[in-house]
Design an enzyme around this catalytic site. Structure first.
Site, short mmCIF file in Angstrom:
data_model
loop_
_atom_site.label_atom_id
_atom_site.label_comp_id
_atom_site.label_asym_id
_atom_site.label_seq_id
_atom_site.Cartn_x
_atom_site.Cartn_y
_atom_site.Cartn_z
N GLY A 220 0.47 -1.10 -0.11
CA GLY A 220 -0.29 -0.33 -0.01
C GLY A 220 0.84 1.41 0.02
N GLU B 66 3.93 -6.41 1.70
CA GLU B 66 3.90 -7.05 -0.34
C GLU B 66 3.70 -5.92 -0.59
OE1 GLU B 66 0.32 -10.70 0.87
OE2 GLU B 66 -0.20 -8.84 0.81
N PRO B 67 4.35 -5.20 -0.57
CA PRO B 67 4.16 -4.39 -2.17
C PRO B 67 4.33 -4.40 -2.88
CG PRO B 67 6.69 -4.43 -1.46
CD PRO B 67 5.72 -5.77 0.06
N ARG C 117 3.04 -2.09 -5.86
CA ARG C 117 3.42 -0.19 -6.54
C ARG C 117 3.99 0.20 -6.27
NH1 ARG C 117 -1.58 3.33 -7.86
NH2 ARG C 117 -2.23 1.73 -6.42
N ARG D 279 -6.30 3.59 -16.36
CA ARG D 279 -5.95 3.96 -14.86
C ARG D 279 -7.41 5.44 -14.64
NH1 ARG D 279 -2.92 5.59 -11.67
NH2 ARG D 279 -3.51 4.48 -9.96
N TYR E 9 -9.78 5.84 -12.04
CA TYR E 9 -10.06 6.03 -10.50
C TYR E 9 -9.08 7.58 -10.83
CZ TYR E 9 -8.00 1.28 -10.23
OH TYR E 9 -7.64 0.15 -10.49
N CYS F 71 -12.63 4.04 -29.01
CA CYS F 71 -14.10 4.00 -29.11
C CYS F 71 -15.50 4.49 -27.67
CB CYS F 71 -15.38 3.42 -30.37
SG CYS F 71 -14.00 3.56 -31.52
N GLU F 72 -14.60 5.47 -27.14
CA GLU F 72 -15.32 5.39 -26.03
C GLU F 72 -14.94 7.37 -25.06
OE1 GLU F 72 -15.68 2.37 -23.76
OE2 GLU F 72 -15.99 4.48 -21.75
N TYR G 167 -0.10 -1.33 -11.70
CA TYR G 167 -1.05 -1.75 -12.84
C TYR G 167 -1.65 -0.72 -14.23
CZ TYR G 167 -1.62 -2.60 -7.62
OH TYR G 167 -1.22 -3.07 -6.65
#
Ligand code: LLP
Length: 430
Positions: free
Chosen positions: A247, A289-290, A292, A329, A333, A360-361, A389
């Site tokens: 995290g 548990e990294p 990122r 991303r 987010y 197309c978005e 990610y």
């Protein structure tokens, strides 16, 4: 610069890991993921050294969902890390990279019987058990095996991390884990202790992602240790391992603070030691548990500029040859990024545009309202801090082929993942 592996050379080009990214774009084509292997190793060593120095027993575990391909597992294994895996796909990739699964921690809030069988057959060291149903399934599937399956129980300590909702997982109403507050954490502990084919190794929590507030981890460890002390008192169970999840946040823009990982780990260790002494607990093996913070700043994505659209009185668009297919991303987010026109890095950033992809978005936006030197068709856009990610969340929406991953190491470059071809795109179509 947001990270010390980014620079500008005498040609006014952006460099990454000491290499001119315009040359790399030329050599490998765009869109292109770059990964700075030396930075990945440096980040690993920061965790490893700090954890070894601070705890009597510790294991850094790489959350491989952040960037998963064979070469990543090789590097991670060489750096002495375990792995967090969340699917048979990740397990299989690690196996094919020749990684031992002894220190693999298998997550997921919904492991199917097939997943459980696959993991047990292939010797996954630990299951991180999310819920009671999973515990019963492991007990059933592991029946008849000589070895008990080691498990950690994933608990939700009830902490709100104030990051964006989608990556906030430590709260009581999260879909992950068993909540301490509701009594479900105690219930699953009691159940695990009574099972024949399961060995309870300890507890796990993961509070959230992109977290900058070090207090979050201190609070998390405090709550987990106090729960462990209650379990010791009630059931005589002494926790062997405590995982505090991943995290720690990274810098996507100049506005993001810089986290001193080593100092944070020291703080956590002081807190754990003090709490263990106070609560009469043995100091557990400490796991972090990294994901990122191991790979994010080791990544950069390169694109070629295509259409530039100016809508007078409204806004400007710079379209690039990738988009939400290689980096969803912002769409998911609203994540911020730092961008450069890589071949014009010394020119004045006097043009404002949304940098958009070619799907197309309408939400296919890499970053809105970016200040850049006005680009022209063929210029190279560099998006920084894309190591986590991005590749792992890439899709083939609109049947867009995924870019290759090129590793940069000691001034050299090599491909770790090749570019998908048109035939790759139809490979499974019958
Ligand atoms: N451990 C567990 C149980 C996790 O669920 C995660 C991330 C990690 C460790 C690693 O967390 P990190 O150190 O990377 O923050 N796709 C989102 C991030 C989702 C994180 C999911 N879990 C994003 O792009 O921001």
């Amino acid at each position: 610069m947001i990270c010390n592996n980014i620079g500008i050379n005498e040609k006014g080009h952006i460099t990454f890991a000491g290499q001119d990214v315009c040359d790399l774009a030329q050599k490998y084509g765009t869109p292109l993921y770059l990964m700075d292997e030396d930075k990945i190793r440096e980040n690993c060593r920061t965790y490893k050294a700090a954890m070894d120095a601070c705890f009597a027993s510790a294991l850094p575990v790489y959350a491989s969902k952040a960037a998963c391909f064979k070469r990543m597992y090789e590097i991670i294994a060489e750096e002495g890390f375990g792995i967090d895996v969340v699917s048979v796909g990740e397990i299989y990739t690690a196996m094919k990279a020749g990684m031992s699964l002894e220190n693999a921690y298998f997550h997921s809030n919904n492991k199917t019987d097939f997943d459980i069988e696959f993991a047990i057959e292939n010797g996954v060291g630990y299951f991180v058990v999310d819920n009671e149903e999973e515990l019963y399934a492991i007990e059933r599937i592991n029946d008849g095996n000589a070895q008990k399956q080691k498990v950690l129980l994933r608990l939700t300590p009830g902490i709100d991390t104030h990051t964006y909702e989608a990556v906030n997982t430590g709260k009581v109403d999260s879909k992950f884990g068993s909540a301490i507050e509701t009594g479900q954490a105690e219930e699953i502990t009691r159940l695990a202790l009574g099972m024949q084919n399961i060995a309870l190794a300890g507890f796990h929590c993961h509070i959230g992602s992109q977290v900058f507030d070090s207090d979050t981890f201190l609070r998390g460890s405090e709550i987990m240790l106090s729960f462990a002390a209650q379990m010791k008192q009630k059931y005589g169970y002494e926790m062997q391992e405590l995982s505090l999840g991943g995290g720690y946040g990274v810098r996507y823009t100049e506005a993001d603070p810089e986290i001193d990982i080593a100092a944070n780990i020291r703080q956590v260790s002081e807190c754990v030691k003090a709490d263990c002494a106070k609560l009469g607990l043995q100091e557990p093996k400490l796991i972090m548990e990294p994901g990122r913070s191991i790979v994010a700043d080791a990544g950069m994505t390169l694109y070629s500029v295509g259409t530039i659209k100016q809508i007078p009185g409204y806004k400007n668009y710079v379209s690039i040859d990738g988009g939400m297919t290689d980096n969803p991303r912002y769409a998911l987010y609203g994540s911020e990024y730092t961008l450069f026109v890589a071949n014009k890095a010394k020119e004045a950033a006097d043009f404002t545009a949304d940098v958009v992809g070619r799907c197309c978005e309408s939400d296919d936006i890499i970053q809105p309202e970016v200040r850049l030197p006005k680009p022209v068709r063929g210029d190279i856009i560099a998006v920084c801090t894309t190591g986590a990610y991005n590749y792992s969340m890439a899709s083939n929406y609109n049947r867009v082929a995924r870019p290759p991953v090129v590793m940069l190491c000691g001034g050299k470059s090599y491909q770790a993942v090749k570019r998908e071809s048109l035939d790759d795109l139809i490979a499974n179509d019958l």
